[in-house]
Every structure is written in structure tokens, then in C-alpha cells.
Design a protein around this motif. Structure first.
Motif, PDB file in Angstrom:
ATOM      1  N   MET A   1      56.585  43.211  25.187  1.00  0.00           N
ATOM      2  CA  MET A   1      57.450  43.541  26.337  1.00  0.00           C
ATOM      3  C   MET A   1      56.570  44.065  27.473  1.00  0.00           C
ATOM      4  O   MET A   1      55.704  44.900  27.250  1.00  0.00           O
ATOM      5  CB  MET A   1      58.449  44.616  25.911  1.00  0.00           C
ATOM      6  N   ASP A   2      56.754  43.538  28.656  1.00  0.00           N
ATOM      7  CA  ASP A   2      55.905  44.059  29.727  1.00  0.00           C
ATOM      8  C   ASP A   2      56.481  45.372  30.259  1.00  0.00           C
ATOM      9  O   ASP A   2      57.608  45.771  29.948  1.00  0.00           O
ATOM     10  CB  ASP A   2      55.666  43.001  30.821  1.00  0.00           C
ATOM     11  N   ARG A   3      55.645  46.001  31.069  1.00  0.00           N
ATOM     12  CA  ARG A   3      55.958  47.343  31.530  1.00  0.00           C
ATOM     13  C   ARG A   3      57.262  47.392  32.347  1.00  0.00           C
ATOM     14  O   ARG A   3      58.097  48.255  32.170  1.00  0.00           O
ATOM     15  CB  ARG A   3      54.779  47.811  32.379  1.00  0.00           C
ATOM     16  N   ARG A   4      57.405  46.390  33.199  1.00  0.00           N
ATOM     17  CA  ARG A   4      58.580  46.372  34.064  1.00  0.00           C
ATOM     18  C   ARG A   4      59.872  46.329  33.259  1.00  0.00           C
ATOM     19  O   ARG A   4      60.820  47.051  33.517  1.00  0.00           O
ATOM     20  CB  ARG A   4      58.524  45.165  34.994  1.00  0.00           C
ATOM     21  N   PHE A   6      60.280  47.148  30.238  1.00  0.00           N
ATOM     22  CA  PHE A   6      60.523  48.391  29.514  1.00  0.00           C
ATOM     23  C   PHE A   6      61.100  49.461  30.446  1.00  0.00           C
ATOM     24  O   PHE A   6      62.008  50.193  30.090  1.00  0.00           O
ATOM     25  CB  PHE A   6      59.254  48.907  28.853  1.00  0.00           C
ATOM     26  N   MET A   7      60.519  49.504  31.634  1.00  0.00           N
ATOM     27  CA  MET A   7      60.999  50.482  32.612  1.00  0.00           C
ATOM     28  C   MET A   7      62.501  50.320  32.806  1.00  0.00           C
ATOM     29  O   MET A   7      63.255  51.276  32.835  1.00  0.00           O
ATOM     30  CB  MET A   7      60.325  50.260  33.967  1.00  0.00           C
ATOM     31  N   ARG A   8      62.907  49.051  32.939  1.00  0.00           N
ATOM     32  CA  ARG A   8      64.307  48.824  33.222  1.00  0.00           C
ATOM     33  C   ARG A   8      65.153  49.240  32.014  1.00  0.00           C
ATOM     34  O   ARG A   8      66.152  49.913  32.139  1.00  0.00           O
ATOM     35  CB  ARG A   8      64.543  47.370  33.597  1.00  0.00           C
ATOM     36  N   ASN A   9      64.673  48.807  30.855  1.00  0.00           N
ATOM     37  CA  ASN A   9      65.424  49.168  29.661  1.00  0.00           C
ATOM     38  C   ASN A   9      65.495  50.681  29.501  1.00  0.00           C
ATOM     39  O   ASN A   9      66.505  51.227  29.117  1.00  0.00           O
ATOM     40  CB  ASN A   9      64.782  48.547  28.427  1.00  0.00           C
ATOM     41  N   ALA A  11      65.457  52.766  31.782  1.00  0.00           N
ATOM     42  CA  ALA A  11      66.420  53.297  32.748  1.00  0.00           C
ATOM     43  C   ALA A  11      67.833  53.131  32.227  1.00  0.00           C
ATOM     44  O   ALA A  11      68.655  54.037  32.326  1.00  0.00           O
ATOM     45  CB  ALA A  11      66.264  52.575  34.075  1.00  0.00           C
ATOM     46  N   LEU A  12      68.079  51.967  31.656  1.00  0.00           N
ATOM     47  CA  LEU A  12      69.423  51.726  31.150  1.00  0.00           C
ATOM     48  C   LEU A  12      69.746  52.720  30.047  1.00  0.00           C
ATOM     49  O   LEU A  12      70.835  53.263  29.979  1.00  0.00           O
ATOM     50  CB  LEU A  12      69.529  50.290  30.618  1.00  0.00           C
ATOM     51  N   ARG A  33      53.270  59.282  24.767  1.00  0.00           N
ATOM     52  CA  ARG A  33      52.872  58.366  25.813  1.00  0.00           C
ATOM     53  C   ARG A  33      51.438  58.618  26.256  1.00  0.00           C
ATOM     54  O   ARG A  33      51.021  59.737  26.474  1.00  0.00           O
ATOM     55  CB  ARG A  33      53.799  58.511  27.015  1.00  0.00           C
TER      56      ARG A  33
ATOM     57  N   ASN B 584      65.667  54.804  38.707  1.00  0.00           N
ATOM     58  CA  ASN B 584      64.579  55.023  37.773  1.00  0.00           C
ATOM     59  C   ASN B 584      63.257  55.250  38.481  1.00  0.00           C
ATOM     60  O   ASN B 584      62.439  56.059  38.080  1.00  0.00           O
ATOM     61  CB  ASN B 584      64.466  53.842  36.825  1.00  0.00           C
ATOM     62  N   ASP B 594      56.171  53.116  28.750  1.00  0.00           N
ATOM     63  CA  ASP B 594      55.010  52.376  28.308  1.00  0.00           C
ATOM     64  C   ASP B 594      55.402  51.401  27.200  1.00  0.00           C
ATOM     65  O   ASP B 594      56.150  51.742  26.293  1.00  0.00           O
ATOM     66  CB  ASP B 594      53.962  53.352  27.765  1.00  0.00           C
ATOM     67  N   ALA B 595      54.876  50.184  27.296  1.00  0.00           N
ATOM     68  CA  ALA B 595      55.203  49.187  26.296  1.00  0.00           C
ATOM     69  C   ALA B 595      54.788  49.657  24.908  1.00  0.00           C
ATOM     70  O   ALA B 595      55.411  49.322  23.913  1.00  0.00           O
ATOM     71  CB  ALA B 595      54.524  47.883  26.625  1.00  0.00           C
ATOM     72  N   ASP B 597      55.197  52.242  23.503  1.00  0.00           N
ATOM     73  CA  ASP B 597      56.237  53.000  22.817  1.00  0.00           C
ATOM     74  C   ASP B 597      57.092  52.115  21.908  1.00  0.00           C
ATOM     75  O   ASP B 597      57.679  52.577  20.952  1.00  0.00           O
ATOM     76  CB  ASP B 597      57.145  53.671  23.851  1.00  0.00           C
ATOM     77  N   ASN B 613      72.373  49.177  25.338  1.00  0.00           N
ATOM     78  CA  ASN B 613      72.177  48.303  26.485  1.00  0.00           C
ATOM     79  C   ASN B 613      73.393  47.397  26.697  1.00  0.00           C
ATOM     80  O   ASN B 613      73.817  47.167  27.825  1.00  0.00           O
ATOM     81  CB  ASN B 613      70.926  47.445  26.292  1.00  0.00           C
ATOM     82  N   LEU B 616      76.066  49.232  28.172  1.00  0.00           N
ATOM     83  CA  LEU B 616      75.818  49.557  29.563  1.00  0.00           C
ATOM     84  C   LEU B 616      76.105  48.407  30.508  1.00  0.00           C
ATOM     85  O   LEU B 616      76.666  48.602  31.581  1.00  0.00           O
ATOM     86  CB  LEU B 616      74.363  49.978  29.714  1.00  0.00           C
TER      87      LEU B 616
END
Lengths: 418, 651
Positions: A1-4, A6-9, A11-12, A33, B584, B594-595, B597, B613, B616
């Protein structure tokens, strides 16, 4: 999974948290982390301001000068081999027992002491003298910037809000100016928080960011931007869970706490170049004591905090220099209440692997009345700027003294290793 | 001659003109009628009232702007200058605060420090001198109960709480605003143990009654108060350069004491600490601390034209200014009680409340201060003359007026305004009402540049939040904790400057984030003991959407401000398509991002997240409403954002 993604997930998930607490996996992952930041390792200068004017004649005492004994009948101290006694530096100066933690650093040649240092402006007002030392222009009150802010500008490394950080509740005068600088007394405060409602907090944070972005108040706008930039970079959990190296325990004092947080920032490698901390309580007009008492307690906290920081720095020591400063010194004679009043020159400490340590740099003529300023005070024989510029030049590679200290055409003190 | 009569004789000439200003303040003052030029400066009465309230109160309460407009701005201000409105709400809320009316002596003997407790332990239980407080907690508790003693923290709590209550609920707002201002000007600090017990009476007796009176009266009241005498060490600044001491030194007794002292010093059995203390007592003398700060910070200002020589001379003139021994059962107190006051007064001692001029500790010799000769042997009146000279000095007029203009007009007032105020200061002999009147009559006060130009201090932010929301503060101390977090630990500022009165001091990264967090915590009732009824502010009407709440509460909390832009910006944010991403991006990295994780997640965690998810995305469309109607009240969150917003930081 790329960083973006993951960021979105993430956030959700956080939005979801608003409905039913923080999901377990988030709480667990947060502590693990890793921090990866795109800044190359920088040199760091740590400045510590001793507010209130430290009695340099007691901290690093020219005990061999008999005038001191006469001028200070109850405050005079001399070296002693006994436990808790004064440490003889060079047969002329003695290190106050409260500064015992400095003795090994001095002996190893990592710590230099500069004595008779101060400002050419003879004001004995704390507040003016601090201002002058921090702006770096002793004869110009109108200078809008501080010398450390100018230093950051001359270094010219953009792209991180953490270049200059002051661990104080207010922005110090040294940091005033056009270049980004942060002041925060507790790094753990770097968060917008709403208890039990992280989603609401995030929405509030974004709302604040929008509002501060458009305010007509320049100060609020600028500080707001810096705060939100910083907020996005800092992992508050790393701060909370920070473990110093070598089992170091910092003194539980404001200075110890500040230095611990500076160590955290250095190890996080987020682009810190200039750090600032303060230590208070040096205005010892009344019963300052000798081996025990107010001054001894302050000195002990001061040196223990710095020594703990140095030990914690361990692998980072080559990149770090610590420099202390105080606005002026105190009268050679003791006053009528077992203390000392406002004087002129004091002493300062510079610690680092590139410091020409193990030496007291000084030009003091002596303490006979005719050698004193106004017949009472240790005269300033070393301009503070000649020390500050030497450290800035050697450690940070800033060699434009005219920009760092406008109006000054003196020369640097040769206290760094060539 | 009694000290009163003596005081009269010595100071009558010096204070003649000042006295006349006191007795006829109205004649002096009537020259300065209130006439506010806000219309000339293009302000509506509503805008002007909002500005007036933002500067002379701790924040307008809902509806107050209209009230002030209908009663007339000048009349409202006159009422504030008179400072005699009844304060029932304050009195009610302070009814349980038993320390507020105590004398210094009561306080010193009730709110005992560690030293007093240890002494008591020894006396009652014959415990050894080095017995520790922490080893005897139970004994101490019962002892304190037996003697009605209390810990000093309780005194400080009452001091702190009363300030919050007066500021939040007082009707004489200007008096409280000025009490805050002048206390900070003549700062003393709870960080200094010797001075801490007397700070409550300092504010009560030396500051508050004088904030709308004469500057010189206030200066003298602070100079003589135990809090200031301890804080800047003047109580211990002494001299033996006087006839009484010289006479004593010739006495056989004194010679014997000297002999005894010498023996003690030469006795190897006596500990060096005791010797040092004795030696220190022998070298008793001058301490310059107060003399410097009274000129630098209280009167002339650092560039007011004094030298190091003047500092030393003023310190000499103020030697012997001290405090009567307040703590009972101490050698000093017993000696004092045994002595006859009349006899002491005959010898030049002066008593006034807890202030004592010790003639035998005063430097009697001639002095030259700011170029003026102060002849020898004047005693107490010499210090009074110094204070008068300083209070009346043109540098003082300028320094004080600039400070007032910075506080009430803008961070950078014009020289013209300061000079105008300084002229009134000199002409009215430091009549503070007259100076404020000149300031508020000026066009500069009402200029568009001055509006919203000041940044609230943390205390002002906290109190204005209470006033704007009509909050019920049941635990005032909680607001102190928040103000401290935001950078203003009031009563604890260590340096004699007091808090710097400028925006750049209050606003920095840490304090700004704390202000935002304060707004959120306050408005969502997460601060213990602070109750809000936000619906009531909106006529008990609950807004139907976030947008509606933003409009309604912006206008309630920030009346007479242009809130349009802010509302527009936030409304856009809430309705934007990618709102979650935006949110966010603003969040702190206090969360996983971080991936790596992902690997740490167990299968059940992953499944859990998947479900979350899915849930949501179903709810996403209804995001705004669901966020708003979630655990916290929507109105609270919106109000929190407004209180933490840049506009609410301004006054």
C-alpha cells in the motif's frame, strides 16, 4: 500500500473513531512509527540564556586574586580537595562545586570557559542588557531581528519549520525576525485536541488553518502558518515516548526538560539548526550562599542539565555545540544583604568536540579597585560578539560577521579548534 | 512629636501641590470633559461602543454594545471612571473566600510556611531540628487543625480565583482592567517566597483602591507594602550610618556582643554555616535592587536620565524602609512587642500599617539624586521626597503615558498622543482619570488603525470567552491553569518588568495552538467546573446546520466585526468534496501515516478496519451532519472554532 492510500485510509479510520473511540490497531501502530524526513543532517547550535545575570566571579572564581577575598568577606571561596569543594581549574580560577558536572568536560578538553565577557554597553538594566545581547547590537535598541534569527537566515536551509526552535513559552528576542522560528515550551502540545473526538479535532484543525490563513493580522497569519507546518511534521508520540541514550536522567527542572526536548528534536533529524533554552533565578541580590544556597542550587541544575544533555547526545556530539550566555555579571564586592548587585562582565561556557576546551579564555587585569569599571565592577574585556561569531563561524560555517553582527568590526576569539 | 505630625512638617512643602490636586480632583478634572470623536473618525455608535468595550472591559457581554449605545458612550465611561457600581454577583461568588479580608499579620500567622511548621513540630513534640516535613505528615495535619493553620497554596488559590471572578463578573470593569494593568506595572511575584504571603493584600490595598486615583499615591503605597519591600529586597537594605547606631556601638553592651561574636567566630566547634550567617549579618548594608527598578520600571523608564550613581543614592535614601515583624513568637517580634512605639517614634521611627521606617537603619548622610541635593538628617521624609520627585518627573509622565497608550490604544502609539497625555499627567499631578480621559478623547483612540489592533493576553482571552458566552465559572482555578498553558501564569511572573504588553510576546507556535485548544475545550465543556448554555445565547434556538451555526455564533461572539469572509471560508471547507483529505492533511502526526504499519496489523485488525471503511463510505455523504451531531454538540464545536479563531484573539 502506498503512503497516500494509507493516509487516506487512516483518515477514514479516524473519522470512524469519532463514532466509537480510537481503533485498537491505530493506537498500537502509532507508537511504532519510524520517522523518515528528507533533511540532511545539520550542525546544531544550542544556546542557553541564564536570565538574571549570573555571578561569574562565583561560578568561575578568580580565587587567587586576594582582592576578591577582601571584597567578599563571606562569599569568597577557594579550592579544596574535599568532596563538594571548589575545583581548581588552573591555579588562578576555581570552578564552583555546583558546577562539578562540568569538571570532566573541561578536563577532556571539550569545554572552554570565557571570562570577563559581556557587552560594551554599560547598562545595568537586565532587560536592556538581555535585549542587546540577543539582538547582537549593543548600541541600537531599534534592531528588529535577533542574532540567531539572522544566523538561520545566513544558513539558508529552507523547507523545514524546525530550523530554529526555542523551548520557551515566549519567543526569545534572539529569534525575532523574518526567518521562521518556533517557540513552544512543551513539544507534546503540538496537536489540536478534543478529548474523545479526534475527528472533530481534525476538522477543527483544518478550520483553524483556513481561518489563520486569511486573517489580516500579520503576526497571527505568520505564526499560524508556522504552527500548522510544524504540526504536520511532528509525531507527538515520539516526543512522549522518548528515551534518552546511556540511561541518562535529566534533572526534573525547566532547563533539564528543555534540553531533553532539544535532544529529541536533534535525534528526530527534522532539520534543527539552532535551539534555544533558558534558565532563570540568577539575580542573586540577597543571601546567595557559597557552597550551598541559591546560587549553588542554580549552578548545579544548570551544569547537571547540560551534562545530561551531552551524555544523551552521545553519537551526535560531533554535530552539536552548546553555548551559554548571561546579560551581565555582578558586583565584585558583596552587598549588604549577603548577595551581589548588578555589575558588568561575567563568564560563559562553550561545549563541543570542536571547541578548544580545557582553558579559561580571559584578559582580566585584576580585581584591584583601580582596575574595576566605576571602581566596582569587573570590566568587560571580551566582547560577547567575538565569542558568538567564533562559534557561529566554526560550528555553523557562518562567516559573514557584518551581517550577523551589524555595527561590529571586532575580531573573533580564537577558541575553536582549527 | 508624633510621627504623623513629623511627617506633616517634613513633607508639607513637597506635597503641597499634590495635596491640592487630591482635595479638588473635580476642579482639575472638569477641564477634561468626556467628548468622544468617533463620528469624526467614521465610526457608527455601535462600532464605537464595541471598540470602547474591547479596550476598557474584559470583553463585551451579549447585548452590552446596544446597552452602551442607548445610555451614551460618554456616560458609560464616566460610570466606569467613578467605579461605584454595585457588584452583587461578584460578592455572591466570593462569599466563601475567607482569606480576602485578612490582614498581613493574620495571613502570616495562618498560612504558614515550612519553617514555621518545623518550629511548631519542635515545640509541640520536641522533635529534633532536622526532622523532615515529609516524615511527619499526619502530625502536621493534626497540628495545623489544632491551631487553625492552613497551607499557603490555599491563600494563592483564593488570590487567583478572586481575580478571575472579578474580571468575569464585575460591573466596574475598568477598575479591574486597570488593577490588572497596574499590578503588572508594579509587579510582584508568587515565585518569591518572602513576598508571596503579602500579594493578596498588595493588590487589595496598594493597587486596586488607587488605580483611578493619583499615580504618586499608588507609587508610595507600593513602596511601603510588605510585598514590594520583600520582592525587591528593600526591607533588608540597611545602613548603620546614623547617630543611633553610632551611640549603640559605644555602649558596653554592644562591645560585649562584639566580643562574643569574635569568640564564636574563632570557636572551631561552631559550624561554618553558622559562622557565615553571623558574618553576613555583620556585613549588613545596602541592596540596590529596588532603587534601580523603581526608576527603571516604575517611574522614569530605562532611558529616563538616571545613572548608576543615582541608583546607589536612591538606595541609600531608602535604607531603613522596612516591615514591622509580622510572624508571632519570633525573637524579632518579641523584641518589637516589648519596645514602646512612642519611644521609637521619638527616635524618628515611622509606622504606617505594616510599614516601619527604622531610623537606626537609615543612612543619614547627604545625597545627590538626579542633580538635586538631599541634605543630611532628614530621615523618613527623605524617601518621601525621592518618591515625589520621581512621580512628578517629566520622564515618568512620558513613560507611564506611553505604557497606558500601548495597553489601551495600540502597540505603537504616536508620539503626539503620548506627549498630549504626558502633558495632562504633569498638569494634573498624575491624575490617572484625567490621563485616561485625554486618551479616550483623542482621535487616535478611535482611528481605524487602532480597531482590533491589540491581541488579547491569555487572561483576556479566557475571561472574554466567559463573558461572551455568559458561562458559569464554578471552578475559576481551571481558567488559571489554561491561562498558564497559553503563556500567562499570572501572579507568577518572576521578573519585575511584569509581562511584556505586546502581541509578539503572546503569540508564538506553542501559545497559539494552546489558544485553539482552549477554545475547543471551553466551548465543548471539557474544562471542569465551567458550564455553558450556548443555545440560550441564540434565543434557545438550535441552528439546523453547521452553516447556520457558524453564522449565528460568529455574530453572537464577534459582534460588530466583519465575519463574512471567515464564514465563507469555513462553509466552503465543510462542503468541499475532498473534505476528509483536507482534514487529514491538517492533523498532527500523532497518528499512523506509514505503510510499514500495515505489516503490524493482525488479521482481525484488518477486518475491523475494512468494516469501518465500508461503514464510512456509506456515511460519507452525511459527513457534515454526522460529525456535527456526534458525541459533542455541534454548537460547541463551532463555538470552539470561533473562540480559537484569529478574529477572537483581537480586541
Amino acid at each position: 500500500m502506498d503512503r497516500r492510500v494509507f493516509m487516506r485510509n487512516g483518515a477514514l479510520a479516524l473519522l470512524a473513531a469519532g463514532f466509537g473511540g480510537v481503533p485498537h490497531f491505530i493506537a498500537r501502530a502509532a507508537g511504532n512509527r519510524k520517522i523518515l524526513m528528507p533533511y540532511k543532517k545539520n550542525k546544531v547550535l544550542v544556546c542557553i540564556f541564564q536570565r538574571g545575570a549570573m555571578d561569574g566571579l562565583m561560578a568561575v572564581s578568580p580565587y587567587a586574586d586576594q582582592n576578591l577575598r577582601i571584597q567578599r568577606p563571606t562569599l569568597y571561596m577557594s579550592p579544596s580537595a574535599k568532596e563538594g569543594g571548589m575545583f581548581d581549574l588552573d591555579g588562578h580560577f576555581g570552578l564552583h562545586p555546583g558546577l562539578a558536572a562540568f569538571a570532566p568536560l573541561y578536563k577532556e578538553g571539550r569545554m572552554a570557559i570565557v571570562h570577563g565577557v559581556g557587552s560594551p554597553n554599560n547598562t545595568r538594566s537586565h532587560f536592556d542588557a538581555q535585549d542587546f545581547m540577543e539582538s547582537g547590537t549593543p548600541f541600537n535598541k531599534g534592531t528588529s531581528s535577533g542574532w540567531l534569527n539572522r544566523a538561520v537566515g545566513l544558513l539558508g536551509h529552507k523547507g523545514t519549520p524546525f530550523r530554529a526552535v526555542s523551548l520557551t513559552s515566549a519567543m526569545p528576542r534572539s529569534f525575532y525576525g523574518d526567518n521562521e522560528a518556533l517557540a513552544i515550551s512543551n513539544l507534546q502540545d503540538f496537536a489540536i485536541q478534543m478529548r474523545g473526538n479526534p475527528m472533530g479535532a481534525n476538522l477543527a484543525a483544518k478550520s483553524f488553518e483556513e481561518l489563520y490563513d486569511q486573517t489580516s493580522s500579520e503576526l497571527l497569519n505568520k505564526t499560524g502558518k508556522e504552527s500548522f507546518d510544524a504540526l504536520k511534521m511532528l509525531n507527538a508520540n515520539t516526543i512522549k515516548n522518548y528515551q534518552p541514550a546511556n540511561g541518562v536522567v535529566y534533572p526534573a527542572s525547566p532547563l533539564g526538560n528543555s534540553l531533553k526536548q532539544i535532544a529529541t528534536l536533534i535525534k528526530m533529524d527534522i532539520g534543527l539548526e539552532v535551539a534555544f533554552a533558558e534558565s532563570g533565578g540568577w539575580d542573586t541580590h540577597y543571601n546567595q550562599g557559597t557552597a550551598n544556597g541559591i546560587l549553588a542550587r542554580n549552578l548545579k541544575d544548570f551544569s547537571d542539565s547540560i551534562a545530561a544533555f551531552w551524555k544523551d547526545m552521545d553519537a551526535y556530539q560531533d554535530d552539536v555545540t552548546v553555548m551559554t550566555m548571561t546579560e551581565f555579571g555582578r558586583t565584585v564586592h558583596q552587598n549588604g544583604t549577603g548577595g551581589t548587585d548588578h555589575g558588568r562582565a561575567s563568564c560563559l561556557f562553550v561545549l563541543g568536540n570542536d571547541v578548544g576546551g580545557g582553558k579559561v579564555y580571559q584578559n582580566i587585569k585584576g580585581l584591584a579597585k583601580e582596575d574595576l569599571e566605576d571602581g566596582r565592577d569587573l570590566p568587560v574585556t571580551t566582547d560577547f560578539r567575538s565569542v558568538f561569531s567564533a562559534v557561529a563561524d566554526h560550528h555553523l560555517r557562518i562567516n559573514d560577521d557584518r551581517k550577523l553582527f551589524p555595527e561590529w568590526d571586532g575580531s573573533r576569539l580564537n577558541l575553536m579548534k582549527s | 512629636m508624633s510621627w504623623r505630625r513629623m511627617l506633616k512638617c517634613f513633607t508639607v512643602s513637597a506635597t503641597l501641590c499634590v495635596a491640592s490636586a487630591f482635595t479638588h480632583p473635580t476642579t482639575e478634572f472638569s477641564k477634561h470633559k468626556l467628548r468622544f470623536p468617533y463620528q469624526k473618525m467614521g465610526l457608527t455608535p455601535q462600532q464605537a461602543a464595541a471598540h470602547l468595550l474591547s479596550r476598557f472591559t474584559f470583553g463585551a457581554t451579549p447585548g452590552q454594545i446596544d446597552q452602551v449605545v442607548s445610555m451614551g458612550l460618554e456616560k458609560w465611561f464616566q460610570q466606569q471612571l467613578d467605579a461605584s457600581l454595585p457588584d452583587d454577583e461578584v460578592n455572591k461568588r466570593l462569599s466563601g473566600y475567607d482569606a480576602l479580608s485578612l490582614s498581613n499579620e493574620d495571613i502570616a500567622n495562618t498560612y504558614v510556611n515550612q519553617g514555621q511548621i518545623i518550629k511548631l513540630l519542635q515545640k509541640e513534640y520536641q522533635l529534633p531540628k532536622d526532622s523532615l516535613v515529609k516524615d511527619n505528615k499526619e502530625l502536621i495535619k493534626s497540628l495545623m487543625k489544632k491551631y487553625g493553620l492552613k497551607p499557603p497554596q490555599e491563600l494563592y488559590r483564593q488570590l487567583i480565583n478572586q481575580k478571575i471572578i472579578r474580571a468575569a463578573y464585575g460591573n466596574n470593569q475598568l477598575q479591574e482592567v486597570l488593577t490588572n494593568f497596574w499590578f503588572n506595572h508594579f509587579n510582584v511575584s508568587l515565585t518569591k517566597n518572602q513576598c508571596a504571603p503579602y500579594i493578596l493584600t498588595y493588590e487589595r490595598d496598594a493597587i486596586r483602591p488607587n488605580v483611578l486615583g493619583s499615580f504618586e499615591t499608588m507609587l508610595e503605597a507600593t513602596a511601603k507594602h510588605p510585598a514590594m519591600l520583600e520582592y525587591l529586597d528593600n526591607a533588608s537594605s540597611v545602613s548603620n550610618d546614623n547617630a543611633q547606631s553610632r551611640k549603640q556601638q559605644n555602649k558596653v553592651m554592644a562591645r560585649r556582643a562584639e566580643q562574643k561574636m569574635e569568640e564564636t567566630m574563632n570557636d572551631p566547634k561552631v559550624s561554618p554555616i553558622v559562622k557565615q550567617a553571623l558574618a553576613a549579618r555583620k556585613t549588613q548594608g545596602l541592596n540596590e535592587n529596588y532603587a534601580r527598578e523603581i526608576m527603571e520600571l516604575h517611574t522614569l523608564g530605562v532611558d529616563g536620565g538616571y545613572t548608576q550613581h543615582d541608583v546607589t543614592e536612591v538606595a541609600r535614601a531608602l535604607t531603613g524602609w522596612g516591615i514591622v515583624p509580622l510572624i508571632k513568637d519570633t525573637p524579632g517580634r518579641n523584641f518589637f512587642d516589648a519596645a514602646k512605639r512612642e519611644n521609637m517614634e521619638k527616635n524618628g521611627f515611622v509606622f504606617e500599617g505594616d510599614f516601619m521606617f527604622k531610623a537606626n537603619k537609615h543612612d543619614e548622610n547627604e545625597k545627590v539624586i538626579l542633580g538635586q541635593k538631599f541634605p543630611a538628617n532628614v530621615g523618613y521624609a527623605e524617601g518621601i521626597r525621592v518618591l515625589h520627585m520621581l512621580a512628578d518627573h517629566p520622564s515618568t509622565a512620558k513613560f507611564i503615558c506611553k505604557k497606558l497608550a500601548v495597553h489601551f490604544v495600540s502597540d505603537h502609539p504616536s508620539d503626539a498622543l503620548v506627549n498630549q497625555m504626558a502633558a495632562v499627567f504633569l498638569q494634573s499631578k498624575g491624575n490617572i482619570k484625567a490621563v485616561l480621559t485625554a486618551m479616550v478623547n483623542s482621535t487616535e483612540f478611535w482611528s481605524k488603525d487602532a480597531l482590533r489592533e491589540k491581541i488579547k493576553s491569555p487572561f483576556e482571552l479566557a475571561i472574554s470567552s466567559v463573558r461572551a458566552t455568559q458561562a458559569d465559572v464554578q471552578q475559576p482555578y481551571q481558567l488559571f491553569l489554561w491561562a498558564s498553558k497559553m503563556g500567562e501564569k499570572f501572579y507568577y511572573y518572576q521578573a519585575p518588568t511584569g509581562f511584556p504588553d505586546k502581541a509578539s510576546y503572546w503569540i508564538n507556535t506553542g501559545s497559539l495552538l494552546s489558544r485553539m485548544n482552549f477554545g475547543l475545550a471551553f466551548a465543548t465543556e471539557k474544562i471542569p467546573g465551567i458550564k455553558l448554555n450556548l443555545k440560550a445565547l441564540n434565543d434557545n434556538h438550535e441552528p439546523e446546520s453547521v452553516d447556520a451555526a457558524l453564522v449565528a455564533y460568529s455574530n453572537i461572539l464577534l459582534p460588530q466585526r466583519n465575519n463574512e469572509e471567515n464564514i465563507k471560508r469555513l462553509t466552503q471547507l465543510i462542503h468541499s468534496d475532498n473534505v476528509e483529505e483536507k482534514i487529514n492533511s491538517a492533523a498532527s502526526k500523532n497518528k499512523p501515516a506509514d505503510a510499514a504499519d500495515d505489516d503490524m496489523m493482525s488479521e482481525s485488525d484488518k477486518a475491523h478496519r475494512k468494516n469501518e471503511n465500508a461503514a464510512l463510505s456509506r456515511k460519507n455523504k452525511a459527513f457534515n451532519v454526522s460529525y456535527a451531531m456526534g458525541n459533542n454538540s455541534m454548537i460547541g464545536q463551532v463555538t470552539g472554532v470561533i473562540i480559537g479563531s484569529p478574529e477572537f484573539q483581537r480586541r
